[in-house]
Design an enzyme around this catalytic site. Structure first.
Site, short mmCIF file in Angstrom:
data_model
loop_
_atom_site.label_atom_id
_atom_site.label_comp_id
_atom_site.label_asym_id
_atom_site.label_seq_id
_atom_site.Cartn_x
_atom_site.Cartn_y
_atom_site.Cartn_z
N ASP A 46 -13.27 -6.07 -2.20
CA ASP A 46 -12.56 -4.80 -2.00
C ASP A 46 -11.12 -5.07 -1.58
O ASP A 46 -10.86 -5.55 -0.48
CB ASP A 46 -13.27 -3.99 -0.90
CG ASP A 46 -12.58 -2.66 -0.65
OD1 ASP A 46 -12.87 -1.72 -1.41
OD2 ASP A 46 -11.74 -2.57 0.26
N TYR A 51 -2.71 -3.61 0.30
CA TYR A 51 -3.01 -4.85 1.01
C TYR A 51 -2.09 -6.00 0.56
O TYR A 51 -2.06 -7.06 1.18
CB TYR A 51 -4.47 -5.29 0.83
CG TYR A 51 -5.51 -4.28 1.28
CD1 TYR A 51 -5.17 -3.16 2.02
CD2 TYR A 51 -6.86 -4.47 0.96
CE1 TYR A 51 -6.12 -2.23 2.41
CE2 TYR A 51 -7.82 -3.55 1.35
CZ TYR A 51 -7.46 -2.43 2.07
OH TYR A 51 -8.41 -1.53 2.44
N LYS A 76 -7.35 0.10 -4.97
CA LYS A 76 -7.08 1.48 -4.56
C LYS A 76 -5.64 1.87 -4.82
O LYS A 76 -4.74 1.03 -4.71
CB LYS A 76 -7.37 1.65 -3.05
CG LYS A 76 -8.68 1.04 -2.60
CD LYS A 76 -8.99 1.35 -1.14
CE LYS A 76 -10.14 0.49 -0.66
NZ LYS A 76 -9.76 -0.85 -0.20
N HIS A 109 -6.85 5.93 -2.23
CA HIS A 109 -6.99 5.32 -0.90
C HIS A 109 -7.08 6.37 0.21
O HIS A 109 -7.91 6.24 1.12
CB HIS A 109 -5.78 4.39 -0.67
CG HIS A 109 -6.04 3.27 0.28
ND1 HIS A 109 -5.47 2.03 0.14
CD2 HIS A 109 -6.80 3.19 1.40
CE1 HIS A 109 -5.88 1.25 1.13
NE2 HIS A 109 -6.68 1.93 1.90
P1 NAD Z 1 -14.40 -5.02 9.97
O1 NAD Z 1 -15.19 -4.01 10.68
O2 NAD Z 1 -14.95 -5.67 8.76
O3 NAD Z 1 -14.00 -6.11 11.05
C1 NAD Z 1 -13.27 -7.25 10.72
C2 NAD Z 1 -12.96 -8.03 11.97
O4 NAD Z 1 -14.15 -8.24 12.73
C3 NAD Z 1 -12.45 -9.42 11.61
O5 NAD Z 1 -11.05 -9.41 11.48
C4 NAD Z 1 -12.92 -10.25 12.79
O6 NAD Z 1 -11.99 -10.11 13.83
C5 NAD Z 1 -14.20 -9.57 13.18
N1 NAD Z 1 -15.40 -10.22 12.60
C6 NAD Z 1 -15.79 -10.26 11.30
N2 NAD Z 1 -16.96 -10.90 11.18
C7 NAD Z 1 -17.33 -11.26 12.42
C8 NAD Z 1 -18.43 -11.95 12.94
N3 NAD Z 1 -19.42 -12.38 12.15
N4 NAD Z 1 -18.48 -12.16 14.28
C9 NAD Z 1 -17.50 -11.73 15.09
N5 NAD Z 1 -16.43 -11.06 14.66
C10 NAD Z 1 -16.33 -10.83 13.34
O7 NAD Z 1 -12.95 -4.36 9.70
P2 NAD Z 1 -11.94 -4.14 8.52
O8 NAD Z 1 -11.37 -5.40 8.02
O9 NAD Z 1 -11.01 -3.10 9.05
O10 NAD Z 1 -12.81 -3.44 7.39
C11 NAD Z 1 -13.45 -4.17 6.35
C12 NAD Z 1 -12.87 -3.85 5.00
O11 NAD Z 1 -12.89 -2.44 4.78
C13 NAD Z 1 -11.38 -4.20 4.89
O12 NAD Z 1 -11.15 -5.57 4.72
C14 NAD Z 1 -11.00 -3.36 3.69
O13 NAD Z 1 -11.42 -3.98 2.49
C15 NAD Z 1 -11.78 -2.08 3.96
N6 NAD Z 1 -10.96 -1.06 4.66
C16 NAD Z 1 -10.65 0.08 3.97
C17 NAD Z 1 -9.90 1.07 4.56
C18 NAD Z 1 -9.60 2.31 3.79
O14 NAD Z 1 -8.77 3.11 4.26
N7 NAD Z 1 -10.21 2.52 2.65
C19 NAD Z 1 -9.43 0.93 5.88
C20 NAD Z 1 -9.77 -0.25 6.59
C21 NAD Z 1 -10.54 -1.21 5.96
#
Ligand code: NAD
Length: 276
Positions: A46, A51, A76, A109
């Protein structure tokens, strides 16, 4: 090969239920990080124009040795590209950066209701689907109100709505609307950007099942039917987040997680967010 289940979207396209998100993965790191995810077994990536790492994602997909049809790529359309013609151009630019003729899922998005152009944008996505440039089209950060406007004014129901969703913000009302209309729910920030992992209920369940808090949260998403796209740049966590098919949460565990709802978002409110 992976045991990740697939979800069948409302146009019969299949998407892996567990994928890999690359928000805040630096452009120079994207190829390496996505290559690690693909080697680990993830088959869905994704990204987004915003990004600024579509090129790296595309290079990883091109060099991974898998057939193109075995990797599901989502990108997106950014807020500054709303409008029919702009949306078509934005898609071409994203596909070019990814180096792909066809994108598996293209999402709006954010609705940016203050600009009031998401219906026009959606019609451009319908054209991209009709022309075979994208296999499925969907939205992100749409509320019930935004979805109902698409239902009323256009001919296609989004395949997916990708929204903030984690144990502290479960989107119960929106998920019910999705179920009623055949829209798949995709959870962004599924781990609450890490915040859900220190919750006392989550850590208790992790101990009980002999797994990590992240695995409990991801397993919960899968069992309630969400598509989920956790992000990490750390190989051990990329692996950990993929190893979530070997245990089941009980009905009692699921109820305990349902009780964690706070009604508070981490991210912006889609009703007002209009960053361009
Ligand atoms: P997430 O909830 O996936 O959290 C990611 C963070 O959690 C990492 O940076 C790390 O610090 C921690 N983490 C990950 N795995 C872990 C583990 N096993 N143990 C401990 N800590 C851990 O947050 P995200 O990156 O905001 O969301 C995931 C994906 O969703 C993004 O990469 C993106 O592709 C998507 N996203 C979309 C939107 C949107 O507006 N459509 C907004 C935010 C994110």
């Amino acid at each position: 090969m992976s045991d990740v289940l697939t979800i069948t979207l409302n146009n019969n396209v299949q998407i892996p239920q567990l994928g890999f998100g690359v928000f805040q993965v630096a452009p120079q790191d994207a190829e390496r990080v996505v290559s690690t995810a693909l080697e680990t077994g993830y088959r869905s990536i994704d990204t987004a124009a915003a990004y600024q790492n579509e090129e790296g994602v595309g290079r990883a997909v091109a060099s991974c040795g898998l057939a193109r049809e075995d990797v599901f790529v989502t990108t997106k359309l950014w807020n500054s590209d709303h409008g029919y013609d702009q949306a078509l151009r934005a898609f071409d630019a994203s596909a070019g950066r990814l180096g792909l003729d066809t994108v598996d899922l293209y999402l709006i998005h954010w609705p940016v209701p203050t600009a009031d152009r998401y219906v026009e944008t959606w019609k451009a996505l319908e054209k991209l689907a009709a022309d075979g440039r994208v296999r499925a089209i969907g939205v992100s950060n749409f509320t019930v109100e935004h979805l109902r406007r698409l239902f009323a004014e256009t001919g296609t129901v989004p395949a997916v709505n990708q929204v903030e969703l984690h144990p502290h913000f479960q989107q119960t009302e929106l998920r019910a609307e999705h179920t009623e209309h055949g829209i798949a729910t995709e959870a962004w920030s599924p781990l609450g950007q890490g915040a859900a992992l220190s919750d006392a209920t989550i850590t208790r369940l992790a101990k009980r099942h002999g797994v990590t808090p992240a695995q409990v949260v991801l397993r919960w998403h899968l069992q309630v039917g969400n598509i989920v796209i956790p992000k990490s740049v750390t190989p051990a966590r990329i692996q950990e987040n993929f190893d979530v098919v070997t245990f089941d949460l009980s009905a009692e565990d699921l109820t305990a997680i349902a009780d964690l709802e706070t009604g508070r978002r981490i991210g912006p409110d889609p009703a007002t967010f209009d960053m361009r």
